[in-house]
Scaffold this active site. Structure first.
Site, PDB file in Angstrom:
ATOM      1  N   ASP A  13       4.832  -1.412  -0.181  1.00 32.54           N
ATOM      2  CA  ASP A  13       3.821  -2.352  -0.693  1.00 32.54           C
ATOM      3  C   ASP A  13       4.440  -3.534  -1.425  1.00 32.54           C
ATOM      4  O   ASP A  13       3.854  -4.066  -2.376  1.00 32.54           O
ATOM      5  CB  ASP A  13       2.820  -1.620  -1.608  1.00 32.54           C
ATOM      6  CG  ASP A  13       2.146  -0.466  -0.908  1.00 32.54           C
ATOM      7  OD1 ASP A  13       1.967  -0.560   0.319  1.00 32.54           O
ATOM      8  OD2 ASP A  13       1.809   0.528  -1.570  1.00 32.54           O
ATOM      9  N   LYS A  16       5.386  -6.974   2.396  1.00 28.81           N
ATOM     10  CA  LYS A  16       6.084  -7.223   3.670  1.00 28.81           C
ATOM     11  C   LYS A  16       5.179  -7.933   4.670  1.00 28.81           C
ATOM     12  O   LYS A  16       5.625  -8.806   5.398  1.00 28.81           O
ATOM     13  CB  LYS A  16       6.563  -5.893   4.283  1.00 28.81           C
ATOM     14  CG  LYS A  16       7.575  -5.164   3.436  1.00 28.81           C
ATOM     15  CD  LYS A  16       7.918  -3.805   4.021  1.00 28.81           C
ATOM     16  CE  LYS A  16       6.771  -2.826   4.001  1.00 28.81           C
ATOM     17  NZ  LYS A  16       6.316  -2.415   2.665  1.00 28.81           N
ATOM     18  N   GLY A  40       0.227  -0.024   5.304  1.00 29.68           N
ATOM     19  CA  GLY A  40      -0.921  -0.918   5.181  1.00 29.68           C
ATOM     20  C   GLY A  40      -0.370  -2.270   4.796  1.00 29.68           C
ATOM     21  O   GLY A  40       0.106  -2.436   3.677  1.00 29.68           O
ATOM     22  N   HIS A  41      -0.352  -3.192   5.725  1.00 34.14           N
ATOM     23  CA  HIS A  41       0.261  -4.509   5.495  1.00 34.14           C
ATOM     24  C   HIS A  41      -0.831  -5.566   5.421  1.00 34.14           C
ATOM     25  O   HIS A  41      -1.567  -5.769   6.388  1.00 34.14           O
ATOM     26  CB  HIS A  41       1.264  -4.821   6.621  1.00 34.14           C
ATOM     27  CG  HIS A  41       2.434  -3.877   6.647  1.00 34.14           C
ATOM     28  ND1 HIS A  41       3.429  -3.933   7.584  1.00 34.14           N
ATOM     29  CD2 HIS A  41       2.767  -2.858   5.807  1.00 34.14           C
ATOM     30  CE1 HIS A  41       4.320  -2.968   7.335  1.00 34.14           C
ATOM     31  NE2 HIS A  41       3.930  -2.302   6.261  1.00 34.14           N
ATOM     32  N   GLN A 221       6.992   0.876   4.889  1.00 28.64           N
ATOM     33  CA  GLN A 221       7.413   1.603   3.687  1.00 28.64           C
ATOM     34  C   GLN A 221       8.522   0.795   2.974  1.00 28.64           C
ATOM     35  O   GLN A 221       8.647  -0.392   3.205  1.00 28.64           O
ATOM     36  CB  GLN A 221       7.898   3.029   3.994  1.00 28.64           C
ATOM     37  CG  GLN A 221       6.795   3.978   4.453  1.00 28.64           C
ATOM     38  CD  GLN A 221       6.339   3.748   5.873  1.00 28.64           C
ATOM     39  OE1 GLN A 221       7.123   3.769   6.805  1.00 28.64           O
ATOM     40  NE2 GLN A 221       5.058   3.527   6.069  1.00 28.64           N
TER      41      GLN A 221
END
Ligand code: GDP
Ligand code: IMO
Ligand code: MG
Length: 422
Positions: A13, A16, A40-41, A221
């Site tokens: 988080d 990225k 989750g991007h 990650q």
């Protein structure tokens, strides 16, 4: 032109998605390499927030071809939902998305098994994202997993799923796990989508490299969640660093010319496991609210910690990071006090490298230094306009990273970005 890899340097988080999106302007190909829907991007484009779990963030940029590489574990249900959502936003995915036939499929049984494993861990729970990631990678290594390519061969699929379910039936005979029919039905339900997008993503990528295309590898990650070098066992089940990206994309590591490490200006962690620089109150709540530090995948509140320079030093050294992207510098604006961790006191000595081993880390005490604070910076676009204290803070990060600066992000929107140059 060339291949750029973007990797997270902390516990995920780091921002990225936003950094990848910035690099995708002018790129030809974007690749997700490892992890799965645990990622989750977030990318904010024209005020609209996209949260991508499996599709590369490059999908938000016209004409970028998006590959989901062999190292990814794919939840077909999530993938379908994401493709539909992107379509509803008026973006084209057809002809732009290729899913590697070598990627493994996360099945309903994986999520069920993960729930059982977590429950059995009692107070040593990992706090996973419950996306079936660990069991799916376990099956891959045990050579009993189902690959995307298997779905293209329905005549043998039932037998493969039968043998996979059989191994769990024997292991968990005290708990109901998941039937062969349920898992088979899951695969067949999505076989139309798989037929449409499955392909040899690795060959396509290598051809693009030979053709001199601009390629972005999107890590998921962060390095402190790496299965080898992170805070094991409180990690994810893939290699989140540069080695995992090359392998998961299907590319020789020597093809990667630029390795961008993404570091948040402070530290966050979601799930269990140590966060040695945890902020005291009221700073933790203030930073969590200002930075909206809630998981993009699970909505869980993220723990917030002071910046750990030793972690940046460690992650950059092991990944050969060539440039740094600093994110969320704006979140620290206006804090009453600010400090950063330069390293640790351990066994009577000062150590400036992060210990990726819990039996050492548990005896490490962070050594902090106070840093002057700064005011609002969210509307800046030139690094020359940064307050001196903020510039100095970034310099401290660069000293630890031992590389040059590439980007500073000062807000969630695409435009809130200071490009420092290549
Ligand atoms: P990722 O998993 O590394 O892509 O990061 P996430 O999307 O899970 O979390 C990053 C969060 O911070 C998202 O809500 C982003 O919209 C937001 N974000 C990214 N960069 C910045 C920034 O520079 N400033 C602020 N305030 N928010 C940012
Ligand atoms: P992105 O790509 C933050 C964490 C989980 C848990 C541990 C293991 O958005 O940065 P898993 O479900 O992978 O078995 O969970 O890893 N985790 C993440 N934390 N960002 C992520 O991805 C994460 N993916 C996994 O919270 O602690
Ligand atoms: Mg995330």
């Amino acid at each position: 032109m060339g291949v750029t890899a973007v990797i997270g340097l902390q516990w995920g988080d780091e921002g990225k998605g936003k950094v990848v999106d910035a690099f995708c302007q002018g790129a030809d190909v974007a690749v997700r390499c490892q992890g799965g829907a645990n990622a989750g991007h977030t990318v904010v484009v024209d005020g609209k927030r996209f949260i991508l779990h499996l599709v590369p963030s490059g999908i938000l940029t016209e004409n970028v071809i998006c590959l989901v590489g062999n190292g990814v574990v794919v939840d077909l249900e999530v993938l379908r939902g994401e493709i539909e959502e992107i379509g509803r936003a008026g973006l084209k995915t057809s002809g732009r998305l290729v899913l590697s036939t070598k990627a493994h499929v996360v099945l309903p049984i994986h999520k069920r098994v993960e729930a059982i494993q977590e429950q059995k861990r009692g107070d040593r729970k990992i706090g996973t994202t419950k996306r079936g990631i660990g069991p799916c990678y376990s099956d891959k290594c045990a050579r009993v997993g189902i690959r995307v390519g298997d779905i293209l061969e329905p005549s043998t699929l039932a037998e493969k799923i039968g043998s996979l379910c059989g191994t769990y039936r024997d292991l968990h005979n005290d708990q109901p796990v998941s039937s062969i029919d349920e898992n088979l039905e899951h695969c067949l339900r999505h076989s139309d989508m798989v037929k449409e997008i499955a392909g040899d993503a690795g060959s396509l990528l290598r051809r693009s490299v030979s053709d001199g295309k601009e390629i972005i590898l999107e890590g998921s990650q962060g390095f402190l969640l790496d299965v080898d070098h992170g805070t094991y066992p409180y990690v994810t089940s893939s290699s989140t660093g540069i080695h995992g990206l090359a392998n998961g994309a299907g590319l020789a590591p020597t093809e990667i010319g630029r390795i961008v490490g993404v570091a948040k200006a402070y530290t966050t962690r979601v799930g269990a496991g140590p966060l040695p620089t945890l902020m005291e109150e009221p700073f933790q709540t203030e930073v969590r609210e200002r930075g909206k530090e809630y998981g993009a995948t699970t909505g869980r509140p993220r723990r917030c910690g002071w910046l750990d320079l030793s972690a940046i030093r460690y992650a950059c050294a092991l990944n050969g990071v060539t440039s740094l992207a600093v994110t969320k510098l704006d979140t620290l604006s206006g804090l009453e006090e600010l400090k950063l961790c330069e390293g640790y006191d351990y066994g009577g000595n000062f150590v400036n490298a992060f210990a990726g081993d819990l039996h050492i880390l548990k005896d490490c005490t962070p050594r902090y230094v106070a840093h002057p604070t700064w005011g609002e910076i969210g509307n800046l676009t030139d690094s020359k306009d940064l307050p001196v204290a903020a510039s100095r803070y970034v310099e401290r990060m660069l000293e630890a990273a031992a590389c040059r600066l590439e980007l500073i992000s000062v807000g969630p929107s695409r435009e809130q970005l200071i490009r420092v140059g290549r």
